[in-house]
Motif scaffolding. Structure first.
Motif, PDB file in Angstrom:
ATOM      1  N   GLY A 170     -24.126  24.755 -23.511  1.00 23.39           N
ATOM      2  CA  GLY A 170     -24.371  23.259 -23.055  1.00 23.39           C
ATOM      3  C   GLY A 170     -23.315  22.446 -23.408  1.00 23.39           C
ATOM      4  O   GLY A 170     -23.767  20.893 -23.366  1.00 23.39           O
ATOM      5  N   LEU A 171     -22.266  22.592 -23.552  1.00 24.79           N
ATOM      6  CA  LEU A 171     -20.965  21.651 -23.840  1.00 24.79           C
ATOM      7  C   LEU A 171     -20.471  21.447 -22.592  1.00 24.79           C
ATOM      8  O   LEU A 171     -20.167  22.344 -21.751  1.00 24.79           O
ATOM      9  CB  LEU A 171     -20.065  22.394 -25.090  1.00 24.79           C
ATOM     10  N   TYR A 172     -20.014  20.152 -22.275  1.00 29.77           N
ATOM     11  CA  TYR A 172     -19.608  19.669 -21.151  1.00 29.77           C
ATOM     12  C   TYR A 172     -18.187  19.325 -21.527  1.00 29.77           C
ATOM     13  O   TYR A 172     -17.437  18.937 -22.365  1.00 29.77           O
ATOM     14  CB  TYR A 172     -20.246  18.373 -20.513  1.00 29.77           C
ATOM     15  N   ASP A 173     -17.088  19.700 -20.436  1.00 28.35           N
ATOM     16  CA  ASP A 173     -15.776  19.370 -20.354  1.00 28.35           C
ATOM     17  C   ASP A 173     -14.890  20.147 -21.243  1.00 28.35           C
ATOM     18  O   ASP A 173     -13.810  19.388 -21.691  1.00 28.35           O
ATOM     19  CB  ASP A 173     -15.508  17.836 -20.254  1.00 28.35           C
ATOM     20  N   MET A 174     -15.345  21.361 -21.788  1.00 28.35           N
ATOM     21  CA  MET A 174     -14.400  21.816 -22.793  1.00 28.35           C
ATOM     22  C   MET A 174     -13.281  22.622 -22.034  1.00 28.35           C
ATOM     23  O   MET A 174     -12.264  22.883 -22.676  1.00 28.35           O
ATOM     24  CB  MET A 174     -15.197  23.114 -23.390  1.00 28.35           C
ATOM     25  N   HIS A 175     -13.431  22.765 -20.806  1.00 30.82           N
ATOM     26  CA  HIS A 175     -12.147  23.092 -19.981  1.00 30.82           C
ATOM     27  C   HIS A 175     -11.600  21.798 -19.086  1.00 30.82           C
ATOM     28  O   HIS A 175     -12.550  21.522 -18.142  1.00 30.82           O
ATOM     29  CB  HIS A 175     -12.374  24.172 -19.053  1.00 30.82           C
ATOM     30  N   GLY A 176     -10.687  21.274 -19.384  1.00 30.37           N
ATOM     31  CA  GLY A 176     -10.306  20.059 -18.631  1.00 30.37           C
ATOM     32  C   GLY A 176     -10.797  18.821 -18.983  1.00 30.37           C
ATOM     33  O   GLY A 176     -11.485  18.579 -20.044  1.00 30.37           O
ATOM     34  N   ASN A 177     -10.296  17.929 -17.879  1.00 29.78           N
ATOM     35  CA  ASN A 177     -10.584  16.339 -18.198  1.00 29.78           C
ATOM     36  C   ASN A 177      -9.770  15.836 -19.170  1.00 29.78           C
ATOM     37  O   ASN A 177      -8.842  15.022 -18.576  1.00 29.78           O
ATOM     38  CB  ASN A 177     -12.098  16.088 -18.466  1.00 29.78           C
ATOM     39  N   VAL A 178      -9.929  15.976 -20.519  1.00 26.63           N
ATOM     40  CA  VAL A 178      -8.653  15.692 -21.430  1.00 26.63           C
ATOM     41  C   VAL A 178      -8.559  16.484 -22.262  1.00 26.63           C
ATOM     42  O   VAL A 178      -9.509  17.200 -22.847  1.00 26.63           O
ATOM     43  CB  VAL A 178      -9.164  14.203 -22.082  1.00 26.63           C
ATOM     44  N   ASN A 179      -7.527  16.581 -22.831  1.00 26.58           N
ATOM     45  CA  ASN A 179      -7.228  17.230 -24.241  1.00 26.58           C
ATOM     46  C   ASN A 179      -8.034  16.832 -25.371  1.00 26.58           C
ATOM     47  O   ASN A 179      -8.075  15.716 -25.469  1.00 26.58           O
ATOM     48  CB  ASN A 179      -5.543  17.403 -24.468  1.00 26.58           C
ATOM     49  N   GLU A 180      -8.187  17.719 -26.395  1.00 27.01           N
ATOM     50  CA  GLU A 180      -8.909  17.257 -27.423  1.00 27.01           C
ATOM     51  C   GLU A 180      -8.465  17.477 -28.664  1.00 27.01           C
ATOM     52  O   GLU A 180      -7.951  18.489 -29.019  1.00 27.01           O
ATOM     53  CB  GLU A 180     -10.542  17.751 -27.614  1.00 27.01           C
ATOM     54  N   TRP A 181      -8.273  16.318 -29.733  1.00 27.11           N
ATOM     55  CA  TRP A 181      -7.647  16.504 -30.881  1.00 27.11           C
ATOM     56  C   TRP A 181      -8.660  17.271 -31.922  1.00 27.11           C
ATOM     57  O   TRP A 181      -9.932  17.571 -31.750  1.00 27.11           O
ATOM     58  CB  TRP A 181      -7.424  15.199 -31.565  1.00 27.11           C
ATOM     59  N   CYS A 182      -8.017  18.318 -32.558  1.00 25.26           N
ATOM     60  CA  CYS A 182      -8.612  19.134 -33.616  1.00 25.26           C
ATOM     61  C   CYS A 182      -8.217  18.549 -34.956  1.00 25.26           C
ATOM     62  O   CYS A 182      -7.055  17.735 -35.099  1.00 25.26           O
ATOM     63  CB  CYS A 182      -8.274  20.717 -33.404  1.00 25.26           C
ATOM     64  N   SER A 183      -8.719  19.105 -35.907  1.00 25.55           N
ATOM     65  CA  SER A 183      -8.352  18.545 -37.308  1.00 25.55           C
ATOM     66  C   SER A 183      -7.080  19.268 -38.042  1.00 25.55           C
ATOM     67  O   SER A 183      -6.476  18.617 -38.858  1.00 25.55           O
ATOM     68  CB  SER A 183      -9.436  18.719 -38.392  1.00 25.55           C
ATOM     69  N   ASP A 184      -6.745  20.410 -37.344  1.00 26.58           N
ATOM     70  CA  ASP A 184      -5.873  21.054 -38.029  1.00 26.58           C
ATOM     71  C   ASP A 184      -4.318  20.834 -37.717  1.00 26.58           C
ATOM     72  O   ASP A 184      -4.033  20.243 -36.690  1.00 26.58           O
ATOM     73  CB  ASP A 184      -5.885  22.696 -37.449  1.00 26.58           C
ATOM     74  N   TRP A 185      -3.540  21.074 -38.733  1.00 26.08           N
ATOM     75  CA  TRP A 185      -2.101  20.918 -38.363  1.00 26.08           C
ATOM     76  C   TRP A 185      -1.896  22.411 -37.628  1.00 26.08           C
ATOM     77  O   TRP A 185      -2.634  23.477 -37.978  1.00 26.08           O
ATOM     78  CB  TRP A 185      -1.270  21.295 -39.524  1.00 26.08           C
ATOM     79  N   LEU A 186      -0.862  22.391 -36.663  1.00 27.49           N
ATOM     80  CA  LEU A 186      -0.447  23.569 -35.977  1.00 27.49           C
ATOM     81  C   LEU A 186       0.197  24.651 -36.823  1.00 27.49           C
ATOM     82  O   LEU A 186       0.912  24.528 -37.792  1.00 27.49           O
ATOM     83  CB  LEU A 186       0.375  23.121 -34.729  1.00 27.49           C
ATOM     84  N   GLY A 187      -0.308  25.639 -36.654  1.00 27.71           N
ATOM     85  CA  GLY A 187       0.206  26.851 -37.538  1.00 27.71           C
ATOM     86  C   GLY A 187       0.168  28.081 -36.858  1.00 27.71           C
ATOM     87  O   GLY A 187      -0.629  28.360 -35.711  1.00 27.71           O
ATOM     88  N   ASP A 188       0.675  29.267 -37.191  1.00 32.04           N
ATOM     89  CA  ASP A 188       0.487  30.665 -36.872  1.00 32.04           C
ATOM     90  C   ASP A 188      -0.704  31.275 -37.388  1.00 32.04           C
ATOM     91  O   ASP A 188      -1.078  30.893 -38.404  1.00 32.04           O
ATOM     92  CB  ASP A 188       1.880  31.509 -37.247  1.00 32.04           C
ATOM     93  N   TYR A 189      -1.103  32.003 -36.521  1.00 31.45           N
ATOM     94  CA  TYR A 189      -2.136  32.872 -36.862  1.00 31.45           C
ATOM     95  C   TYR A 189      -1.893  34.102 -37.637  1.00 31.45           C
ATOM     96  O   TYR A 189      -0.982  34.481 -37.366  1.00 31.45           O
ATOM     97  CB  TYR A 189      -3.104  33.510 -35.533  1.00 31.45           C
ATOM     98  N   GLY A 190      -2.799  34.315 -38.544  1.00 31.63           N
ATOM     99  CA  GLY A 190      -2.511  35.692 -39.070  1.00 31.63           C
ATOM    100  C   GLY A 190      -3.318  36.500 -38.700  1.00 31.63           C
ATOM    101  O   GLY A 190      -3.993  36.703 -37.311  1.00 31.63           O
ATOM    102  N   SER A 191      -2.922  38.045 -38.914  1.00 33.16           N
ATOM    103  CA  SER A 191      -3.531  39.174 -38.443  1.00 33.16           C
ATOM    104  C   SER A 191      -4.858  39.584 -38.760  1.00 33.16           C
ATOM    105  O   SER A 191      -5.583  40.282 -38.139  1.00 33.16           O
ATOM    106  CB  SER A 191      -2.578  40.132 -38.467  1.00 33.16           C
ATOM    107  N   GLY A 192      -5.214  39.333 -40.081  1.00 33.14           N
ATOM    108  CA  GLY A 192      -6.431  39.725 -40.592  1.00 33.14           C
ATOM    109  C   GLY A 192      -7.723  38.958 -40.222  1.00 33.14           C
ATOM    110  O   GLY A 192      -7.407  37.733 -39.789  1.00 33.14           O
ATOM    111  N   PRO A 193      -8.850  39.311 -40.698  1.00 34.96           N
ATOM    112  CA  PRO A 193      -9.997  38.397 -40.563  1.00 34.96           C
ATOM    113  C   PRO A 193      -9.930  37.348 -41.534  1.00 34.96           C
ATOM    114  O   PRO A 193      -9.472  37.254 -42.371  1.00 34.96           O
ATOM    115  CB  PRO A 193     -11.170  39.339 -41.008  1.00 34.96           C
ATOM    116  N   ASP A 194     -10.856  36.142 -41.074  1.00 37.96           N
ATOM    117  CA  ASP A 194     -10.476  35.003 -41.767  1.00 37.96           C
ATOM    118  C   ASP A 194     -11.903  34.287 -41.536  1.00 37.96           C
ATOM    119  O   ASP A 194     -12.700  34.643 -40.848  1.00 37.96           O
ATOM    120  CB  ASP A 194      -9.510  34.097 -41.031  1.00 37.96           C
TER     121      ASP A 194
END
Length: 268
Positions: free
Chosen positions: A193-217
């Motif tokens: 039920g969420l709208y515009d998750m693909h496209g319209n505008v990019n959306e800020w997230c709270s995170d600093w950009l970083g690499d993913y780990g390989s294990g579960p988190d």
């Protein structure tokens, strides 16, 4: 994996917010067939339910925030500034000459905006300030992708067939001839039920950009520091690849761009 339930969150908040309750659960984050920063696919658990804004925050909603907290008026092409919790005075957004953002009316001493277009030209600080004001936060990158995928493991929340994207997203094909974002909620929602998750505008997230780990988190919040904050979702000028559920982008938190807006989350 659990789903979302549409509800309206009004109690204890200063504004009326359409939201969807996203149940806690585990999902596969990333895309091994995608860009290098989307790898590896790894298991992520979100241990708590959260509410996500059903729509991207609109410029009219943002004008209400500016007036409520008393942001000083500035003229076109200038940056509005205000205190942001934990960061002191920061740039919130650039006043756009074409009317894509609120403008300050010197006769009424009020910020004004109309319509349901998403707020753009807003910095990460400006998005955070709004989220703080409503008693919420910007979504973590994990919360965002979990909510976008809505129980799927495909490229998009509706499957892998990008020819269907136009039914769900404003992007380069559907936005031909449009020089800005479209009103929120005019395409199909994702399965939760969420709208515009693909496209319209990019959306800020709270995170600093970083690499993913390989294990579960569990409940990841991104890198501890960095130069760029995560952006998700694609925008009206992107092609389909940039609108995938796993696609990651980033920008400096002080940047204000025509392609970037945000939505908020609230923890019950």
């Amino acid at each position: 994996m659990t789903g979302g339930k549409a509800e309206t969150f009004t109690q204890k908040l200063p504004v009326y917010i359409h939201r969807v309750r996203i149940k806690a659960g585990t999902f596969l984050m990333g895309d091994d067939a995608g860009n290098s920063n989307e790898k590896p696919v790894h298991s992520v658990t979100l241990a708590k339910d959260f509410y996500m804004g059903k729509y991207q925050v609109t410029r009219a909603q943002y004008a209400a925030f500016l007036n409520a907290v008393g942001v000083a008026g500035v003229t076109i092409d200038n940056l509005a500034r205000h205190n942001v919790s934990g960061y002191g005075e920061q740039n919130l957004f650039t006043v756009n000459q074409w009317g894509w953002t609120p403008r300050y009316n010197t006769e009424t001493n009020q910020w004004e905006a109309s319509g349901d277009q998403p707020m753009i030209y807003v910095t990460w600080f400006g998005a955070k300030a709004y989220a703080d004001w409503i008693g919420g936060s910007l979504p973590t990158e994990a919360q965002w992708e979990y909510a976008c995928r809505a129980g799927t493991t495909t490229a998009y929340s509706f499957g892998d067939n990008e020819s269907l994207l136009g039914g769900y997203a404003w992007y380069t094909v559907t936005s031909t001839g449009i020089d800005g974002p479209s009103p929120v909620g005019n395409k199909k929602p994702n399965p939760w039920g969420l709208y515009d998750m693909h496209g319209n505008v990019n959306e800020w997230c709270s995170d600093w950009l970083g690499d993913y780990g390989s294990g579960p988190d569990t409940d990841p919040t991104g890198a501890v520091s960095g130069r760029a904050r995560v952006l998700r979702g694609g925008y009206w000028g992107n092609n389909a690849r940039y609108c995938r559920s796993a696609y990651r982008y980033s920008a400096g938190p002080d940047g204000a761009f025509y392609s970037v807006g945000f939505r908020v989350v609230v923890v019950p």
